[in-house]
Each structure stands twice: as C-alpha cells, then as structure tokens.
Design a protein around this motif. Sequence first.
Motif, PDB file in Angstrom:
ATOM      1  N   GLU A 129      -1.270 -15.019  -5.411  1.00  0.00           N
ATOM      2  CA  GLU A 129      -1.772 -14.138  -4.354  1.00  0.00           C
ATOM      3  C   GLU A 129      -0.687 -13.176  -3.862  1.00  0.00           C
ATOM      4  OE1 GLU A 129      -4.989 -13.838  -2.962  1.00  0.00           O
ATOM      5  OE2 GLU A 129      -5.400 -14.885  -4.835  1.00  0.00           O
ATOM      6  N   ILE A 130       0.540 -13.682  -3.755  1.00  0.00           N
ATOM      7  CA  ILE A 130       1.650 -12.824  -3.330  1.00  0.00           C
ATOM      8  C   ILE A 130       1.879 -11.712  -4.347  1.00  0.00           C
ATOM      9  CG2 ILE A 130       4.149 -12.735  -2.952  1.00  0.00           C
ATOM     10  CD1 ILE A 130       3.960 -15.558  -1.771  1.00  0.00           C
ATOM     11  N   MET A 131       1.977 -12.084  -5.619  1.00  0.00           N
ATOM     12  CA  MET A 131       2.262 -11.092  -6.660  1.00  0.00           C
ATOM     13  C   MET A 131       1.117 -10.100  -6.813  1.00  0.00           C
ATOM     14  SD  MET A 131       5.267 -11.441  -7.700  1.00  0.00           S
ATOM     15  CE  MET A 131       5.091 -10.196  -8.988  1.00  0.00           C
ATOM     16  N   GLY A 132      -0.123 -10.607  -6.777  1.00  0.00           N
ATOM     17  CA  GLY A 132      -1.263  -9.707  -6.926  1.00  0.00           C
ATOM     18  C   GLY A 132      -1.338  -8.690  -5.804  1.00  0.00           C
ATOM     19  N   THR A 133      -1.114  -9.144  -4.587  1.00  0.00           N
ATOM     20  CA  THR A 133      -1.168  -8.226  -3.444  1.00  0.00           C
ATOM     21  C   THR A 133       0.011  -7.264  -3.462  1.00  0.00           C
ATOM     22  OG1 THR A 133      -2.164 -10.036  -2.197  1.00  0.00           O
ATOM     23  CG2 THR A 133      -1.536  -8.084  -0.961  1.00  0.00           C
ATOM     24  N   PHE A 134       1.164  -7.729  -3.918  1.00  0.00           N
ATOM     25  CA  PHE A 134       2.317  -6.836  -4.039  1.00  0.00           C
ATOM     26  C   PHE A 134       1.977  -5.662  -4.951  1.00  0.00           C
ATOM     27  CE2 PHE A 134       6.095  -5.225  -6.084  1.00  0.00           C
ATOM     28  CZ  PHE A 134       7.027  -5.138  -5.058  1.00  0.00           C
ATOM     29  N   VAL A 135       1.368  -5.956  -6.103  1.00  0.00           N
ATOM     30  CA  VAL A 135       0.996  -4.890  -7.048  1.00  0.00           C
ATOM     31  C   VAL A 135       0.044  -3.902  -6.391  1.00  0.00           C
ATOM     32  CG1 VAL A 135      -0.197  -4.389  -9.213  1.00  0.00           C
ATOM     33  CG2 VAL A 135       1.385  -6.324  -9.085  1.00  0.00           C
ATOM     34  N   LEU A 136      -0.945  -4.415  -5.685  1.00  0.00           N
ATOM     35  CA  LEU A 136      -1.933  -3.539  -5.057  1.00  0.00           C
ATOM     36  C   LEU A 136      -1.305  -2.666  -3.978  1.00  0.00           C
ATOM     37  CD1 LEU A 136      -4.744  -2.515  -4.335  1.00  0.00           C
ATOM     38  CD2 LEU A 136      -5.077  -4.590  -2.962  1.00  0.00           C
ATOM     39  N   VAL A 137      -0.582  -3.266  -3.048  1.00  0.00           N
ATOM     40  CA  VAL A 137      -0.029  -2.498  -1.923  1.00  0.00           C
ATOM     41  C   VAL A 137       1.081  -1.561  -2.397  1.00  0.00           C
ATOM     42  CG1 VAL A 137       1.085  -2.673   0.338  1.00  0.00           C
ATOM     43  CG2 VAL A 137      -0.706  -4.289  -0.298  1.00  0.00           C
ATOM     44  N   TYR A 138       1.856  -1.987  -3.380  1.00  0.00           N
ATOM     45  CA  TYR A 138       2.857  -1.106  -3.976  1.00  0.00           C
ATOM     46  C   TYR A 138       2.179   0.139  -4.557  1.00  0.00           C
ATOM     47  CZ  TYR A 138       6.037   0.486  -7.698  1.00  0.00           C
ATOM     48  OH  TYR A 138       6.803   1.234  -8.545  1.00  0.00           O
ATOM     49  N   THR A 139       1.039  -0.056  -5.218  1.00  0.00           N
ATOM     50  CA  THR A 139       0.295   1.069  -5.780  1.00  0.00           C
ATOM     51  C   THR A 139      -0.223   1.985  -4.681  1.00  0.00           C
ATOM     52  OG1 THR A 139      -0.396  -0.321  -7.652  1.00  0.00           O
ATOM     53  CG2 THR A 139      -1.624   1.706  -7.284  1.00  0.00           C
ATOM     54  N   VAL A 140      -0.709   1.401  -3.590  1.00  0.00           N
ATOM     55  CA  VAL A 140      -1.209   2.202  -2.467  1.00  0.00           C
ATOM     56  C   VAL A 140      -0.104   3.079  -1.893  1.00  0.00           C
ATOM     57  CG1 VAL A 140      -2.077   2.091  -0.087  1.00  0.00           C
ATOM     58  CG2 VAL A 140      -3.055   0.591  -1.847  1.00  0.00           C
ATOM     59  N   PHE A 141       1.067   2.508  -1.666  1.00  0.00           N
ATOM     60  CA  PHE A 141       2.178   3.286  -1.125  1.00  0.00           C
ATOM     61  C   PHE A 141       2.601   4.386  -2.098  1.00  0.00           C
ATOM     62  CE2 PHE A 141       2.763   0.037   2.103  1.00  0.00           C
ATOM     63  CZ  PHE A 141       3.311   0.750   3.155  1.00  0.00           C
ATOM     64  N   SER A 142       2.663   4.060  -3.369  1.00  0.00           N
ATOM     65  CA  SER A 142       3.093   5.047  -4.358  1.00  0.00           C
ATOM     66  C   SER A 142       2.085   6.173  -4.507  1.00  0.00           C
ATOM     67  CB  SER A 142       3.307   4.362  -5.719  1.00  0.00           C
ATOM     68  OG  SER A 142       4.332   3.401  -5.645  1.00  0.00           O
ATOM     69  N   ALA A 143       0.796   5.823  -4.514  1.00  0.00           N
ATOM     70  CA  ALA A 143      -0.248   6.831  -4.707  1.00  0.00           C
ATOM     71  C   ALA A 143      -0.374   7.772  -3.514  1.00  0.00           C
ATOM     72  CB  ALA A 143      -1.589   6.149  -4.974  1.00  0.00           C
ATOM     73  N   THR A 144      -0.006   7.301  -2.331  1.00  0.00           N
ATOM     74  CA  THR A 144      -0.159   8.112  -1.114  1.00  0.00           C
ATOM     75  C   THR A 144       1.169   8.666  -0.594  1.00  0.00           C
ATOM     76  OG1 THR A 144      -0.025   6.109   0.264  1.00  0.00           O
ATOM     77  CG2 THR A 144      -2.223   6.849  -0.420  1.00  0.00           C
ATOM     78  N   ASP A 145       2.246   8.450  -1.325  1.00  0.00           N
ATOM     79  CA  ASP A 145       3.564   8.928  -0.901  1.00  0.00           C
ATOM     80  C   ASP A 145       3.578  10.458  -0.875  1.00  0.00           C
ATOM     81  OD1 ASP A 145       6.215   9.586  -0.549  1.00  0.00           O
ATOM     82  OD2 ASP A 145       6.971   8.086  -1.941  1.00  0.00           O
ATOM     83  N   PRO A 146       3.837  11.082   0.284  1.00  0.00           N
ATOM     84  CA  PRO A 146       3.825  12.551   0.355  1.00  0.00           C
ATOM     85  C   PRO A 146       4.862  13.195  -0.561  1.00  0.00           C
ATOM     86  CG  PRO A 146       4.713  11.600   2.378  1.00  0.00           C
ATOM     87  CD  PRO A 146       4.116  10.477   1.588  1.00  0.00           C
ATOM     88  N   LYS A 147       5.980  12.530  -0.790  1.00  0.00           N
ATOM     89  CA  LYS A 147       7.009  13.078  -1.677  1.00  0.00           C
ATOM     90  C   LYS A 147       6.502  13.118  -3.111  1.00  0.00           C
ATOM     91  CE  LYS A 147      11.890  12.632  -2.944  1.00  0.00           C
ATOM     92  NZ  LYS A 147      13.147  11.874  -2.733  1.00  0.00           N
ATOM     93  N   ARG A 148       5.861  12.038  -3.556  1.00  0.00           N
ATOM     94  CA  ARG A 148       5.330  12.017  -4.908  1.00  0.00           C
ATOM     95  C   ARG A 148       4.205  13.022  -5.066  1.00  0.00           C
ATOM     96  NH1 ARG A 148       1.432  11.312  -7.878  1.00  0.00           N
ATOM     97  NH2 ARG A 148       0.144  11.144  -6.031  1.00  0.00           N
ATOM     98  N   THR A 149       3.353  13.109  -4.051  1.00  0.00           N
ATOM     99  CA  THR A 149       2.237  14.043  -4.100  1.00  0.00           C
ATOM    100  C   THR A 149       2.731  15.476  -4.219  1.00  0.00           C
ATOM    101  OG1 THR A 149       0.919  12.538  -2.732  1.00  0.00           O
ATOM    102  CG2 THR A 149       0.155  14.802  -2.914  1.00  0.00           C
ATOM    103  N   ALA A 150       3.791  15.813  -3.489  1.00  0.00           N
ATOM    104  CA  ALA A 150       4.344  17.168  -3.556  1.00  0.00           C
ATOM    105  C   ALA A 150       5.029  17.422  -4.898  1.00  0.00           C
ATOM    106  CB  ALA A 150       5.338  17.372  -2.420  1.00  0.00           C
ATOM    107  N   ARG A 151       5.780  16.443  -5.362  1.00  0.00           N
ATOM    108  CA  ARG A 151       6.503  16.595  -6.621  1.00  0.00           C
ATOM    109  C   ARG A 151       5.555  16.770  -7.794  1.00  0.00           C
ATOM    110  NH1 ARG A 151       9.034  11.421  -7.490  1.00  0.00           N
ATOM    111  NH2 ARG A 151       7.061  10.936  -8.513  1.00  0.00           N
ATOM    112  N   ASP A 152       4.436  16.036  -7.759  1.00  0.00           N
ATOM    113  CA  ASP A 152       3.487  16.058  -8.861  1.00  0.00           C
ATOM    114  C   ASP A 152       2.227  16.828  -8.498  1.00  0.00           C
ATOM    115  OD1 ASP A 152       5.308  14.388 -10.084  1.00  0.00           O
ATOM    116  OD2 ASP A 152       4.228  12.560  -9.595  1.00  0.00           O
ATOM    117  N   SER A 153       2.370  17.829  -7.622  1.00  0.00           N
ATOM    118  CA  SER A 153       1.191  18.540  -7.137  1.00  0.00           C
ATOM    119  C   SER A 153       0.452  19.267  -8.254  1.00  0.00           C
ATOM    120  CB  SER A 153       1.603  19.548  -6.055  1.00  0.00           C
ATOM    121  OG  SER A 153       2.554  20.466  -6.570  1.00  0.00           O
TER     122      SER A 153
END
Length: 285
Positions: free
Chosen positions: A173-197
Amino acid sequence: MPIEDVSIETTEAAGPQKVPYWDPPPAPLLETSELMKWSLYRALIAEFVATLIFLYVSIATVIGYKDQSKALACNGVGFLGVAWSFGATIFILVYCIGGISGGHINPAVTFGLFVGRKLSLLRTVLYIVAQCLGAICGVAIVKGITGDQYSLLGGGANSVADGFSVVAGLGAEIMGTFVLVYTVFSATDPKRTARDSFIPVLVPLPIGFAVFVVHLATIPITGTGINPARSLGAAVIFGEAWKNHWIFWVGPLIGATAAALYHKLVLRGEAAKALGSFRSTSATV
C-alpha cells in the motif's frame, strides 16, 4: 537574403520556446475565508460525485468479474480488466473535474497535496469527508443493484491475501500510493508544464495509468487500496472487512507523505536551496 528571412530561420532553428512558469505560494494552514466562497462547495460536490462514480464503476466491475468467473476462471474481464476499470475511470474523472476541485478522488492524494503545501487544512479535511461519503454512497448503489451477489462475492472489499503478511500488505500500500502521488505531483508541476509546454500531454492520462499499473502489481496482495475512501466505502457497506483495515489508511498516508516530500525536497531542490541559504547566512555572520 532579406533580413526578415534570416530572423525567421533563426527562430525556427532555436526550436520550441520555453514558457516562464510561476509557482503558487504555499497554501495557508488555516484559511477560514474559504468557507464564504462558492468555489469550495462546488469543489466538495465535485469530489463527492466523482468518488461516488469511481466506486460505483470500479466495485461493480469487481463484482461482475467475480460473478462471471465463478463457473469458469477464464470468464470475465480478469485482473487486467479490473485494473483497466480503476485506471480508466480515474482518467475520465480527473479530466472532468480537474479544473473544479483538482480531481483528487482519493484522501491519500489530498493528504499528499496538503503535505506539499498545495491545500489548506480546512480544504483537506472537507475534501476527505466528501470523498469518504461519496465512496460509501457509490458502493451502496452497487449493493442495491447487485443484491445478494454483492455480499456473496466479497463486496469488493480490500483485505490482505492469503500467503502475505500484514507487513507485506502495508508495504504494498505504501509503495502503490507513492507511485500514484508521485505521478500526481510530477504531472501537475508548473515547472514541468512550462518546460514541456510544446508537448501535448494530458495531465489526467499519466495519473490514470499510474492507477492502472499499481493495480496490476497490487491486486494479488491487497486487492489494491491506495485510496482510503475506496477501502472505507467497501468496508462500511460490506460490513465484514474491518480486519487489518488500518493498513488501507496508514499505508496510503505514509506513501503520499513520502511522495510529497520526495518531490518537494529532492526533485524541486527545496532542501538544497534551504541548505544553501543557511550557509550563505552563516558566512555573513
């Protein structure tokens, strides 16, 4: 060659232009003024309804699969179909309400964003309450539709599978949730969004795929919780799934916290920035 032609060629050769990004300030811990805003209540309604739909579709898929495979194991959608049901439903719902509430549909995601200072404490608590109530209502609808089959087939409730220890279930459960929340942060990161606009990446897509792949890995261990509201809704309506239920809260909250801190302190370098600021301050003393 005309001057304007040179400038055009230079611009084209330079490739896609990066878009400046802006990091929003940390959310205040206590922001009671939100209670006076319709946007908060609209977001709560969106989270409630989305979680209801998520539990309805996903638990109905689980019950349907178990019903179809009773006579012959190869019947039904199988683990792969169940994983697709969870992941695709999250993709659809995040797409639908992402602009209204952020599209959390999961108390672990909400808690992770709170740890990352993306949400106030008030909004965090209210989101989690709305998600849990939506989950209970969604599973109740499944039970109302499927009748006796719901109880006979386990109610879609999470539990640690035979052959696995509680520690193993907690770790999954820890590892599965880590993958999910890590993905959420990465997908919504304003820096990544701007870099890969210039790359047309739909934010809900990687989040839905994260849910899908985690289910593939974790269904044989715990049935895959990674969402306390999902586990709570099934446990409340089924009524017989409270043994070791705590791991479906503790595991996701630990995984979400770890993912938030990893993204904030390591990937975004806030730990290094704080250390550098401390050193520069010490040097001037």
